[in-house]
Design a protein around this motif. Structure first.
Motif, PDB file in Angstrom:
ATOM      1  N   GLY A   1       0.797  -1.222   0.000  1.00 49.08           N
ATOM      2  CA  GLY A   1       0.000   0.000   0.000  1.00 49.08           C
ATOM      3  C   GLY A   1       0.827   1.268   0.000  1.00 49.08           C
ATOM      4  O   GLY A   1       0.264   2.363   0.115  1.00 49.08           O
ATOM      5  N   PHE A   2       2.150   1.162  -0.163  1.00 49.63           N
ATOM      6  CA  PHE A   2       2.997   2.357  -0.192  1.00 49.63           C
ATOM      7  C   PHE A   2       2.670   3.184  -1.434  1.00 49.63           C
ATOM      8  O   PHE A   2       2.496   2.642  -2.529  1.00 49.63           O
ATOM      9  N   TYR A   3       2.597   4.494  -1.271  1.00 49.04           N
ATOM     10  CA  TYR A   3       2.369   5.350  -2.429  1.00 49.04           C
ATOM     11  C   TYR A   3       3.186   6.633  -2.299  1.00 49.04           C
ATOM     12  O   TYR A   3       3.671   6.980  -1.225  1.00 49.04           O
ATOM     13  N   ALA A   4       3.343   7.310  -3.443  1.00 43.72           N
ATOM     14  CA  ALA A   4       4.177   8.502  -3.513  1.00 43.72           C
ATOM     15  C   ALA A   4       3.314   9.727  -3.740  1.00 43.72           C
ATOM     16  O   ALA A   4       2.387   9.710  -4.554  1.00 43.72           O
ATOM     17  N   GLY A   5       3.608  10.810  -3.027  1.00 41.35           N
ATOM     18  CA  GLY A   5       2.918  12.073  -3.228  1.00 41.35           C
ATOM     19  C   GLY A   5       3.425  12.769  -4.479  1.00 41.35           C
ATOM     20  O   GLY A   5       4.604  12.656  -4.841  1.00 41.35           O
ATOM     21  N   TRP A   6       2.556  13.523  -5.120  1.00 40.38           N
ATOM     22  CA  TRP A   6       2.916  14.142  -6.399  1.00 40.38           C
ATOM     23  C   TRP A   6       3.595  15.493  -6.240  1.00 40.38           C
ATOM     24  O   TRP A   6       3.744  16.228  -7.215  1.00 40.38           O
ATOM     25  N   TRP A   7       3.987  15.871  -5.016  1.00 40.70           N
ATOM     26  CA  TRP A   7       4.821  17.068  -4.904  1.00 40.70           C
ATOM     27  C   TRP A   7       6.198  16.789  -5.508  1.00 40.70           C
ATOM     28  O   TRP A   7       6.857  17.690  -5.980  1.00 40.70           O
TER      29      TRP A   7
ATOM     30  N   PRO B   1      -9.794  10.855 -12.661  1.00 36.31           N
ATOM     31  CA  PRO B   1     -10.282  12.238 -12.523  1.00 36.31           C
ATOM     32  C   PRO B   1     -10.886  12.570 -11.160  1.00 36.31           C
ATOM     33  O   PRO B   1     -12.077  12.830 -11.024  1.00 36.31           O
ATOM     34  N   PHE B   2     -10.031  12.604 -10.139  1.00 36.99           N
ATOM     35  CA  PHE B   2     -10.470  13.046  -8.818  1.00 36.99           C
ATOM     36  C   PHE B   2     -10.505  14.572  -8.716  1.00 36.99           C
ATOM     37  O   PHE B   2     -10.982  15.108  -7.736  1.00 36.99           O
ATOM     38  N   PHE B   3      -9.950  15.263  -9.681  1.00 37.78           N
ATOM     39  CA  PHE B   3      -9.675  16.688  -9.665  1.00 37.78           C
ATOM     40  C   PHE B   3      -8.436  16.911  -8.793  1.00 37.78           C
ATOM     41  O   PHE B   3      -7.367  17.180  -9.304  1.00 37.78           O
ATOM     42  N   VAL B   4      -8.560  16.816  -7.477  1.00 36.09           N
ATOM     43  CA  VAL B   4      -7.410  16.782  -6.576  1.00 36.09           C
ATOM     44  C   VAL B   4      -7.736  15.798  -5.462  1.00 36.09           C
ATOM     45  O   VAL B   4      -8.857  15.329  -5.340  1.00 36.09           O
ATOM     46  N   ARG B   5      -6.740  15.488  -4.659  1.00 34.50           N
ATOM     47  CA  ARG B   5      -6.856  14.584  -3.510  1.00 34.50           C
ATOM     48  C   ARG B   5      -7.175  13.149  -3.941  1.00 34.50           C
ATOM     49  O   ARG B   5      -8.303  12.853  -4.335  1.00 34.50           O
ATOM     50  N   GLY B   6      -6.196  12.296  -3.847  1.00 35.49           N
ATOM     51  CA  GLY B   6      -6.408  10.881  -4.111  1.00 35.49           C
ATOM     52  C   GLY B   6      -5.855  10.411  -5.434  1.00 35.49           C
ATOM     53  O   GLY B   6      -5.692   9.199  -5.641  1.00 35.49           O
ATOM     54  N   ASP B   7      -5.551  11.345  -6.358  1.00 35.48           N
ATOM     55  CA  ASP B   7      -5.041  10.926  -7.656  1.00 35.48           C
ATOM     56  C   ASP B   7      -3.674  10.266  -7.537  1.00 35.48           C
ATOM     57  O   ASP B   7      -3.386   9.280  -8.223  1.00 35.48           O
ATOM     58  N   ASP B   8      -2.817  10.777  -6.641  1.00 35.32           N
ATOM     59  CA  ASP B   8      -1.501  10.165  -6.461  1.00 35.32           C
ATOM     60  C   ASP B   8      -1.604   8.785  -5.815  1.00 35.32           C
ATOM     61  O   ASP B   8      -0.874   7.861  -6.181  1.00 35.32           O
ATOM     62  N   ILE B   9      -2.525   8.639  -4.864  1.00 35.85           N
ATOM     63  CA  ILE B   9      -2.720   7.329  -4.228  1.00 35.85           C
ATOM     64  C   ILE B   9      -3.139   6.302  -5.276  1.00 35.85           C
ATOM     65  O   ILE B   9      -2.559   5.218  -5.402  1.00 35.85           O
ATOM     66  N   SER B  10      -4.159   6.651  -6.050  1.00 35.62           N
ATOM     67  CA  SER B  10      -4.695   5.739  -7.053  1.00 35.62           C
ATOM     68  C   SER B  10      -3.636   5.351  -8.076  1.00 35.62           C
ATOM     69  O   SER B  10      -3.523   4.187  -8.473  1.00 35.62           O
ATOM     70  N   PHE B  11      -2.850   6.348  -8.514  1.00 33.64           N
ATOM     71  CA  PHE B  11      -1.840   6.095  -9.544  1.00 33.64           C
ATOM     72  C   PHE B  11      -0.785   5.120  -9.037  1.00 33.64           C
ATOM     73  O   PHE B  11      -0.388   4.186  -9.742  1.00 33.64           O
ATOM     74  N   SER B  12      -0.309   5.318  -7.818  1.00 31.84           N
ATOM     75  CA  SER B  12       0.701   4.414  -7.258  1.00 31.84           C
ATOM     76  C   SER B  12       0.147   3.006  -7.074  1.00 31.84           C
ATOM     77  O   SER B  12       0.826   2.012  -7.381  1.00 31.84           O
TER      78      SER B  12
END
Length: 617
Positions: free
Chosen positions: A337-343, A358-369
């Protein structure tokens, strides 16, 4: 300190420099190095000046070398330390295998050389010319003690005698929305860095500024391109950046936030790692430190397990012991479940199987990882400084948080926890808001739950959130920030154990009669508003910013609490009945929407850079 890309040696690959503070980014010197009174830090010249006997320890988060990460993930034919300067110093390099287990690798007197002298570390580490460095644990730390007045103007760890590195080309994407000054400054700093480095970074780098607001003015530069994009949030901006990386034939893509500030050393270390990585799926996740407290780790990677769990949050980067614990742990395999932030996230384009959802913001980085099987690492010193999430919290962000949490559990088979498990997740979010008397936020979270129940079509229809965003934002009535009378100093005291347990069992007095008359009042600084304990036993709480002049106040309201909980129980009942069909629909929708064709239909055609700049003006 000056980049060692200026004077490369034929077989050397620069891994990381002995980075010094940049006051424009971070002036907390103790996260870089420690020194006694005999060492002066000259930030303008990028140098350390030593009096005789002066001592400097390069044991900070920004300057230690993590052997565990580099040797396990990369091919290193050899390793050396290069130092540039003048004067005679006593040098010591140690290896810390675990806390308290420290061995001396190299100890000698050296005369610093203006052209850069090399101290070999391969043989002391047990490496051989035939096989290079084996995989090993530990942290390398450098100590210098001046034997006379001396100056250190540069330092770096370099890979030596390494087999030809892979070709790396990096398509960098910064998504921005009306942060004109910030993104222009970042683009200028990156362009200047790339000009200095030239071809010596060992990579082709191109910055794409994805301008969702259409207002950014970016100076012309051959390595910087501004792309005008509709406001599709971070998901849409980074989808555009990924498409550009694919079209441009880049081997890797790097996502960065527009409000993140970072030293260009991030690029040096990331590119070196990607060039030498053993795995074709190698990726780099940057850490995040809050702008408000630049010595405290906010997140060094995160794990999604029912909720987001930031790793090493609160680590004091000024203390070598705390940093060593974090870095020794960082070298171990990443948890499920490790994921990377998009900063700051660099990943291989060829291994990409899905686009952002298409979350707009919040959660897109989690889903992508979670949708990919990248071999992701964190590298010490690869970090962004930016506003932390507690400062951004609002009914809208909490709406977006719950919405994406429910969606992740629906679409990713490895996160399957069933109807009751996801109901618990939703209830946990809502109850956290209710006990803090943030009823506006709880109502926004109820809207999020309902929107997920509308099916995947809701996300497609609201990719730009142009309709839904103002509707949710309008729910912020009590929680809207406004000018208030200034507060004096003071902070809430932690409640005792008995009081804490009583408040937990009664949902902070919502199940106690007459609590609105019995509870006390408090004032809570904004940095602590995400915590629950400051409001235990309180019938009212005022939250205020750093000036003490802006804030908002919330009050105990049993009637509103009852309405929220009735609606939550009704949604839970509907969710439980609809769950199997809802899960299947969202999984099918994910495959369709986390794709390039979905986004291409929504992109604005790219205009030439000069034309886009004129339009912004």
């Amino acid at each position: 300190m000056p980049s060692f890309a200026d004077q490369p040696r034929p077989a050397d690959i620069l891994l990381q420099t002995l980075t010094l503070p940049d006051p424009a980014i971070c002036g907390e010197s103790d996260i870089y190095l420690h020194r006694d009174s005999g060492v002066a830090l000259d930030l303008d010249a990028g140098a350390l000046h030593f009096l005789e006997g002066g001592t400097a320890w390069f044991d900070g988060y920004m300057t230690l070398f993590n052997l565990g990460v580099w040797t396990r993930a990369c091919h290193l034919g050899g390793l050396a330390l290069r130092l540039v300067g003048e004067g005679r110093v006593a040098l010591q390099v140690t290896r810390e295998r675990q806390i308290g287990d420290i061995e001396i690798l190299v100890e000698r007197l050296v005369t610093l050389d203006p052209d850069g002298g090399r101290i070999d570390l391969t043989q002391p580490l047990g490496g051989t010319p035939e096989h290079g460095l084996p995989e090993m644990d530990g942290l390398l730390k450098l100590r210098l003690v001046a034997q006379e007045n001396a100056v250190l103007t540069g330092g770096a760890y370099v890979a030596t005698d390494t087999a030809p590195a892979r070709d790396v080309s990096l398509g960098v994407a910064i998504t921005t929305f009306r942060r004109e000054a910030e993104v222009a400054a970042t683009a200028a700093r990156m362009a200047a860095f790339l000009d200095r480095a030239g071809d010596d970074l060992g990579a082709r780098v191109q910055l794409h500024v994805i301008d969702n607001g259409g207002t950014a003015v970016i100076p012309d530069h051959p390595r910087v391109t501004r792309i005008e994009n509709p406001n599709l949030g971070g998901a849409g901006g980074f989808a555009r950046g990924l498409a550009l990386a694919q079209d441009g034939g880049f081997s890797h893509c790097l996502f960065m936030d527009d409000d993140a500030s970072f030293q260009m050393e991030n690029l040096t270390r990331t590119i070196a790692f990607l060039r030498l990585a053993r795995s074709d799926r190698a990726a780099v996740s940057g850490a995040m430190v809050s702008e408000a407290c630049k010595w405290r780790m906010w997140e060094n990677g995160s794990v999604f397990h029912q909720v987001c769990r930031p790793q090493f949050v609160g680590t004091d980067l000024r203390h070598p012991h705390a940093v060593a614990e974090m870095e020794l742990a960082a070298a171990r395999p990443k948890p499920k479940g490790f994921y990377a932030g998009w900063w700051f996230f660099a990943f291989p384009v060829a291994e990409t199987r899905a686009f952002p959802f298409p979350f707009f913001v919040r959660g897109d980085d989690i889903s992508f990882s979670l949708a990919h099987e990248f071999d992701t690492v964190t590298l010490s010193g690869v970090v962004s400084f930016q506003e932390d999430f507690s400062a951004k919290e609002s009914p809208l962000t909490l709406y977006l948080d719950l919405r994406n949490h429910l969606h992740q559990h629906l679409v990713h088979p490895g996160l399957e926890i069933g109807a009751m498990g996801t109901i618990k997740v939703a209830m946990r979010f809502i109850l956290r808001s209710v006990v803090r008397m943030h009823y506006d936020s709880a109502e926004a979270q109820l809207e999020a739950w309902e929107d997920v129940m509308r099916g995947p079509g809701f996300f497609a229809e609201n990719a730009d959130m142009s309709v839904r965003r103002p509707q949710i934002s309008a729910l912020a009535r009590d929680e809207a920030w406004r000018e208030m009378a200034p507060l004096g100093p003071g902070a809430p005291a932690r409640p005792g154990r008995i009081r804490t347990q009583l408040m937990k069992f009664t949902l902070n007095g919502h199940l106690l009669p007459f609590f609105s008359r019995l509870g006390g009042e408090t004032a809570v600084p904004a940095r602590e508003r995400g915590l629950i304990w400051p409001v235990w036993g309180r019938r009212a709480a005022r939250f205020y910013d750093g000036t003490g002049r802006r804030g908002y106040e919330v009050r105990h309201d049993k009637a509103r609490f009852a309405r929220i909980m009735r609606r939550a129980l009704g949604l839970a009942h509907r969710w439980r009945r609809a769950y199997p069909a809802l899960r299947d629909a969202h999984r099918a929708g994910y495959a369709e929407m986390a794709s390039r064709p979905f986004w291409e239909a929504r992109f604005t055609p790219a205009r030439p850079p000069a034309e886009a700049t004129r339009a912004a003006e």
